[in-house]
Design an enzyme around this catalytic site. Sequence first.
Site, PDB file in Angstrom:
ATOM      1  N   SER A  50     -38.632  40.475 127.179  1.00 36.66           N
ATOM      2  CA  SER A  50     -40.033  40.619 127.536  1.00 36.66           C
ATOM      3  C   SER A  50     -40.807  39.301 127.502  1.00 36.66           C
ATOM      4  CB  SER A  50     -40.670  41.659 126.634  1.00 36.66           C
ATOM      5  OG  SER A  50     -41.946  41.985 127.087  1.00 36.66           O
ATOM      6  N   HIS A  51     -41.815  39.232 126.626  1.00 39.65           N
ATOM      7  CA  HIS A  51     -42.696  38.065 126.593  1.00 39.65           C
ATOM      8  C   HIS A  51     -42.111  36.934 125.747  1.00 39.65           C
ATOM      9  CE1 HIS A  51     -43.316  40.747 123.274  1.00 39.65           C
ATOM     10  NE2 HIS A  51     -43.716  39.708 122.558  1.00 39.65           N
ATOM     11  N   ASP A  68     -45.934  39.571 132.214  1.00 39.82           N
ATOM     12  CA  ASP A  68     -45.018  38.903 131.272  1.00 39.82           C
ATOM     13  C   ASP A  68     -43.595  38.840 131.830  1.00 39.82           C
ATOM     14  OD1 ASP A  68     -44.458  41.604 131.068  1.00 39.82           O
ATOM     15  OD2 ASP A  68     -43.889  41.460 128.958  1.00 39.82           O
ATOM     16  N   ASP A  84     -40.883  40.603 131.721  1.00 31.50           N
ATOM     17  CA  ASP A  84     -40.253  41.751 132.374  1.00 31.50           C
ATOM     18  C   ASP A  84     -41.235  42.601 133.185  1.00 31.50           C
ATOM     19  OD1 ASP A  84     -41.495  42.533 129.981  1.00 31.50           O
ATOM     20  OD2 ASP A  84     -40.211  44.293 129.778  1.00 31.50           O
ATOM     21  N   ASP A  93     -44.088  44.219 132.461  1.00 27.62           N
ATOM     22  CA  ASP A  93     -44.772  45.419 132.001  1.00 27.62           C
ATOM     23  C   ASP A  93     -46.139  45.147 131.381  1.00 27.62           C
ATOM     24  OD1 ASP A  93     -43.724  44.302 129.717  1.00 27.62           O
ATOM     25  OD2 ASP A  93     -42.655  46.088 129.034  1.00 27.62           O
ATOM     26  N   ARG A  94     -46.452  43.868 131.124  1.00 29.22           N
ATOM     27  CA  ARG A  94     -47.779  43.571 130.559  1.00 29.22           C
ATOM     28  C   ARG A  94     -48.720  43.061 131.633  1.00 29.22           C
ATOM     29  NH1 ARG A  94     -47.330  41.153 124.539  1.00 29.22           N
ATOM     30  NH2 ARG A  94     -45.603  42.458 123.838  1.00 29.22           N
ATOM     31  N   LYS A 102     -44.980  50.714 130.400  1.00 29.89           N
ATOM     32  CA  LYS A 102     -46.218  50.076 130.822  1.00 29.89           C
ATOM     33  C   LYS A 102     -45.919  49.278 132.080  1.00 29.89           C
ATOM     34  CE  LYS A 102     -45.775  46.449 127.257  1.00 29.89           C
ATOM     35  NZ  LYS A 102     -44.743  46.870 126.293  1.00 29.89           N
TER      36      LYS A 102
HETATM   37  C1  VG1 Z   1     -45.103  44.104 120.624  1.00 34.58           C
HETATM   38  C2  VG1 Z   1     -46.451  44.731 120.871  1.00 34.58           C
HETATM   39  C3  VG1 Z   1     -46.288  46.180 121.283  1.00 34.58           C
HETATM   40  C4  VG1 Z   1     -45.365  46.252 122.507  1.00 34.58           C
HETATM   41  C5  VG1 Z   1     -44.057  45.558 122.225  1.00 34.58           C
HETATM   42  C6  VG1 Z   1     -43.156  45.494 123.427  1.00 34.58           C
HETATM   43  O1  VG1 Z   1     -44.452  44.765 119.561  1.00 34.58           O
HETATM   44  O2  VG1 Z   1     -47.267  44.642 119.745  1.00 34.58           O
HETATM   45  O3  VG1 Z   1     -47.548  46.730 121.556  1.00 34.58           O
HETATM   46  O4  VG1 Z   1     -45.116  47.588 122.862  1.00 34.58           O
HETATM   47  O5  VG1 Z   1     -44.298  44.222 121.795  1.00 34.58           O
HETATM   48  O6  VG1 Z   1     -43.795  44.869 124.503  1.00 34.58           O
HETATM   49  P1  VG1 Z   1     -44.445  44.195 118.054  1.00 34.58           P
HETATM   50  O7  VG1 Z   1     -43.587  45.149 117.276  1.00 34.58           O
HETATM   51  O8  VG1 Z   1     -43.913  42.804 118.118  1.00 34.58           O
HETATM   52  O9  VG1 Z   1     -45.871  44.193 117.612  1.00 34.58           O
HETATM   53  V1  VG1 Z   1     -42.877  44.036 125.620  1.00 34.58           V
HETATM   54  O10 VG1 Z   1     -43.849  43.566 126.808  1.00 34.58           O
HETATM   55  O11 VG1 Z   1     -41.957  43.209 124.650  1.00 34.58           O
HETATM   56  O12 VG1 Z   1     -41.725  45.169 126.248  1.00 34.58           O
HETATM   57 CO    CO Z   2     -42.806  43.117 128.430  1.00 36.34          CO
END
Ligand code: VG1
Ligand code: CO
Length: 542
Positions: A112-113, A276, A278, A280-281, A375
């Site tokens: 992801s990010h 981001d 992948d 989804d953000r 998302k």
């Molecule tokens: C973070 C965010 C959460 C989100 C998750 C995955 O998790 O706070 O809201 O769903 O990333 O997003 P954490 O446990 O680090 O707070 V992504 O865009 O990584 O799929």
């Molecule tokens: Co993501």
Amino acid sequence: MIQTLATTPFDGQRPGTSGLRKKVPVFRQPRYVENFIQSVFDSLEGFAGKTLVVGGDGRFFNREAIATALRIAAANGFGRTVVGQGGLLSTPAASHLIRKRGAFGGLIFSASHNPGGEDGDFGIKYNIGNGGPAPEKITEAIYGCSRTLTRYLIEDLPAPHLDTIGEFRLGGMIVEIVDPVADYQALMETLFDFDRIRALFAGGFQITFDAMSAVTGPYAKRILEATLGAAEGSVINATPLPDFRGHHPDPNMVHAAHLFDLAMAAEGPDLCAASDGDGDRNLIIGRGLFVTPSDSLAVLAANAHVAPGYRAGIAGIARSMPTSQAADRVAAARKIPLFETPTGWKFFGNLLDAGLATICGEESAGTGSNHVREKDGLWAVLLWLDILAARRQSVAEIVRAHWTEFGRNYYARHDYEEVPAEGANALMAGLRDALPGLPGKRFGALTVAGADDFAYHDPVDGSDSSHQGLRILFEDGSRIVYRLSGTGTAGATLRVYIERFEPDPARHDLPTAEALAPLIALAGELAEIRRHTGRAAPSVIT
Ligand code: VG1
Ligand code: CO
């Protein structure tokens, strides 16, 4: 030919908030990917001959991991895999493909990010047949399997090349390579008034969309520029690169600060947006005004009915617990239910499946709806565009009008990244112990109304999830929430979420840091953040 190869378990193959995330060198150890994928399949039943969707965000190691996964899927008896060309599928596009093809499930290769590249992060996530992230029951079963694994099955033929669209055979399984954008775009065209958005762009509306050298580039180019007529060059950093050009593909005010500067310029675009790694953000900044993700959720929920896909109205809103209560005010005004879930999209799946919620969101720049079970960054941008086109107002005008109608929830998240895990755990334990003594206590103008360790009872399947964040609730509706991240790959990351409600429109223009100052100070004192983390200030404020 199918080979059965002996293996021994690796420690720590436990999926977190969103799949298994580790440093690339961890994933590159021999048998590491094999073990995890085999553990996923061992935890599932009834997929023989069925379809598996496979794709990733294009980061370093994406192709290698996908090739291995395909060979293991073939050996375990899947009938077909549907793979995005080049190994690319945004997370929401993968979710859609799973649903559209009636697939058994899907594997998404992404961190992801988190940063990419050879020394960056990698991740694997399993999604179930509804298109959403596997619920905790399954992720725990995967972890259980990973701890006792003694063998994995693998097809000894090489996986087909991922770049050519078409159908290929891998042992007893068909590998179908598909255009990653086409089905997703078709879905978006059913939800939004593309003609109206086209007219908006034709009238001179300007957007800058930063794909952050990650997966949304091809989607945004085709949808925003080629289909909707945004000026060429509106989509920047549009080519997915294995190392995201060395940046964090995290669309926040730190890693996308250049967008913020652009949006604040007098002659800046009408809308600056980003997604981001992948896809989804989403980040939304109107000219002169940054929209917090929590506010964006509330505004989208309040206005979704202007878009064709939501004309009938929305059944309910769901938000993760740390997300601000701005959406609650919309739900109350519209007399629809509001669901408060733990962090992570997997908790929204049941509510969406049951038709209880239509729009969901998280403070971490995630918004989505019942169109998929993830998302969806571009979806959020398109819904904003459709609302802007329908209301013929600017982002800032729409958000200010929203605050005037519903009040403003000032909001900030302070992250203390990569602090020693021991200190972070001690901080949480100390605070947890102190919670029962807090209600009724006064701190300046603030009186504690309640304090708890958030637990969630899923109204659909009856499952319970505890220890989802420590909440301190004040009588005026303000909140401080503490939790540890479940997506990091080094040390621990403490997240502190701070919120205050301001009904008075005359006080809607304060800088956030000023509006929240007493709460921020109190958040530090109550948890003794400095003593436990050794940090005087957060590493990132979003
Ligand atoms: C973070 C965010 C959460 C989100 C998750 C995955 O998790 O706070 O809201 O769903 O990333 O997003 P954490 O446990 O680090 O707070 V992504 O865009 O990584 O799929
Ligand atoms: Co993501």
